[in-house]
Scaffold this motif. Structure first.
Motif, PDB file in Angstrom:
ATOM      1  N   SER A   1       7.477 -13.099   1.215  1.00 49.10           N
ATOM      2  CA  SER A   1       6.643 -13.857   0.279  1.00 49.10           C
ATOM      3  C   SER A   1       5.770 -12.926  -0.552  1.00 49.10           C
ATOM      4  O   SER A   1       5.440 -11.813  -0.125  1.00 49.10           O
ATOM      5  N   GLN A   2       5.396 -13.425  -1.716  1.00 45.63           N
ATOM      6  CA  GLN A   2       4.530 -12.665  -2.611  1.00 45.63           C
ATOM      7  C   GLN A   2       3.133 -12.520  -2.022  1.00 45.63           C
ATOM      8  O   GLN A   2       2.417 -11.577  -2.348  1.00 45.63           O
ATOM      9  N   THR A   3       2.775 -13.430  -1.128  1.00 47.87           N
ATOM     10  CA  THR A   3       1.463 -13.387  -0.486  1.00 47.87           C
ATOM     11  C   THR A   3       1.250 -12.062   0.240  1.00 47.87           C
ATOM     12  O   THR A   3       0.144 -11.520   0.243  1.00 47.87           O
ATOM     13  N   ALA A   4       2.299 -11.522   0.829  1.00 47.26           N
ATOM     14  CA  ALA A   4       2.196 -10.251   1.558  1.00 47.26           C
ATOM     15  C   ALA A   4       1.800  -9.117   0.610  1.00 47.26           C
ATOM     16  O   ALA A   4       0.972  -8.266   0.960  1.00 47.26           O
TER      17      ALA A   4
ATOM     18  N   VAL B   1      -2.713  -5.890  -2.005  1.00 51.82           N
ATOM     19  CA  VAL B   1      -3.459  -5.554  -3.231  1.00 51.82           C
ATOM     20  C   VAL B   1      -4.951  -5.793  -2.982  1.00 51.82           C
ATOM     21  O   VAL B   1      -5.788  -4.938  -3.280  1.00 51.82           O
ATOM     22  N   HIS B   2      -5.294  -6.956  -2.418  1.00 49.87           N
ATOM     23  CA  HIS B   2      -6.692  -7.284  -2.147  1.00 49.87           C
ATOM     24  C   HIS B   2      -7.306  -6.353  -1.099  1.00 49.87           C
ATOM     25  O   HIS B   2      -8.513  -6.091  -1.136  1.00 49.87           O
ATOM     26  N   GLN B   3      -6.488  -5.840  -0.199  1.00 50.73           N
ATOM     27  CA  GLN B   3      -6.960  -4.892   0.824  1.00 50.73           C
ATOM     28  C   GLN B   3      -7.027  -3.467   0.271  1.00 50.73           C
ATOM     29  O   GLN B   3      -7.384  -2.547   0.989  1.00 50.73           O
ATOM     30  N   HIS B   4      -6.657  -3.299  -1.000  1.00 56.45           N
ATOM     31  CA  HIS B   4      -6.627  -1.995  -1.672  1.00 56.45           C
ATOM     32  C   HIS B   4      -5.619  -1.036  -1.037  1.00 56.45           C
ATOM     33  O   HIS B   4      -5.770   0.173  -1.126  1.00 56.45           O
TER      34      HIS B   4
ATOM     35  N   TYR C   1      14.580  -0.230 -11.566  1.00 56.75           N
ATOM     36  CA  TYR C   1      13.469  -1.164 -11.719  1.00 56.75           C
ATOM     37  C   TYR C   1      12.592  -0.723 -12.893  1.00 56.75           C
ATOM     38  O   TYR C   1      12.531   0.466 -13.212  1.00 56.75           O
ATOM     39  N   PRO C   2      11.876  -1.663 -13.515  1.00 59.46           N
ATOM     40  CA  PRO C   2      10.968  -1.278 -14.608  1.00 59.46           C
ATOM     41  C   PRO C   2       9.835  -0.386 -14.091  1.00 59.46           C
ATOM     42  O   PRO C   2       9.543  -0.380 -12.888  1.00 59.46           O
ATOM     43  N   ASP C   3       9.193   0.349 -14.984  1.00 58.69           N
ATOM     44  CA  ASP C   3       8.114   1.258 -14.592  1.00 58.69           C
ATOM     45  C   ASP C   3       6.888   0.512 -14.073  1.00 58.69           C
ATOM     46  O   ASP C   3       6.130   1.045 -13.273  1.00 58.69           O
ATOM     47  N   VAL C   4       6.692  -0.710 -14.560  1.00 60.33           N
ATOM     48  CA  VAL C   4       5.586  -1.541 -14.096  1.00 60.33           C
ATOM     49  C   VAL C   4       6.180  -2.850 -13.578  1.00 60.33           C
ATOM     50  O   VAL C   4       6.931  -3.511 -14.280  1.00 60.33           O
ATOM     51  N   LEU C   5       5.834  -3.186 -12.335  1.00 61.17           N
ATOM     52  CA  LEU C   5       6.448  -4.323 -11.655  1.00 61.17           C
ATOM     53  C   LEU C   5       5.502  -5.509 -11.560  1.00 61.17           C
ATOM     54  O   LEU C   5       4.289  -5.337 -11.431  1.00 61.17           O
ATOM     55  N   THR C   6       6.079  -6.694 -11.575  1.00 59.90           N
ATOM     56  CA  THR C   6       5.311  -7.894 -11.251  1.00 59.90           C
ATOM     57  C   THR C   6       5.201  -7.972  -9.737  1.00 59.90           C
ATOM     58  O   THR C   6       5.901  -7.256  -9.012  1.00 59.90           O
ATOM     59  N   VAL C   7       4.349  -8.857  -9.250  1.00 62.34           N
ATOM     60  CA  VAL C   7       4.238  -9.069  -7.802  1.00 62.34           C
ATOM     61  C   VAL C   7       5.587  -9.546  -7.267  1.00 62.34           C
ATOM     62  O   VAL C   7       6.022  -9.127  -6.193  1.00 62.34           O
ATOM     63  N   GLU C   8       6.274 -10.380  -8.039  1.00 63.42           N
ATOM     64  CA  GLU C   8       7.586 -10.873  -7.620  1.00 63.42           C
ATOM     65  C   GLU C   8       8.583  -9.720  -7.457  1.00 63.42           C
ATOM     66  O   GLU C   8       9.302  -9.641  -6.454  1.00 63.42           O
ATOM     67  N   ASP C   9       8.615  -8.807  -8.427  1.00 67.35           N
ATOM     68  CA  ASP C   9       9.507  -7.639  -8.341  1.00 67.35           C
ATOM     69  C   ASP C   9       9.155  -6.765  -7.139  1.00 67.35           C
ATOM     70  O   ASP C   9      10.033  -6.306  -6.409  1.00 67.35           O
ATOM     71  N   ALA C  10       7.862  -6.527  -6.950  1.00 70.94           N
ATOM     72  CA  ALA C  10       7.411  -5.682  -5.836  1.00 70.94           C
ATOM     73  C   ALA C  10       7.787  -6.313  -4.498  1.00 70.94           C
ATOM     74  O   ALA C  10       8.181  -5.612  -3.563  1.00 70.94           O
ATOM     75  N   THR C  11       7.687  -7.638  -4.420  1.00 75.15           N
ATOM     76  CA  THR C  11       8.055  -8.356  -3.193  1.00 75.15           C
ATOM     77  C   THR C  11       9.524  -8.124  -2.862  1.00 75.15           C
ATOM     78  O   THR C  11       9.875  -7.807  -1.722  1.00 75.15           O
TER      79      THR C  11
END
Length: 71
Positions: free
Chosen positions: A35-38, A43-46, A18-28
């Protein structure tokens, strides 16, 4: 039982392609969430640290591994 250092090394090997920095889609995909919402919720919950680039969240692979080790 695996200690934290061994677990971190295992995750680093598992995520090597995987790339060193991921998009939300990649992380999902990497986390196996439906879903990306999870991911965005965490992220919002830190719970998952990220970098904000414009309106997008970018998640360094290292931060994702930290989340997995702490969870």
């Amino acid at each position: 039982m695996m200690n934290k250092i061994q677990a971190k090394e295992l995750y680093e090997k598992m995520f090597a392609n995987y790339p060193d920095v991921l998009t939300v889609e990649d992380a999902t995909k990497l986390l196996g969430f439906k879903s990306q919402t999870a991911v965005i919720r965490r992220v919002h919950q830190h719970r998952i640290r990220c970098l904000k680039v414009g309106r997008s969240f970018m998640i360094p692979k290292e931060y994702l591994i930290d989340y997995l080790l702490d969870d």
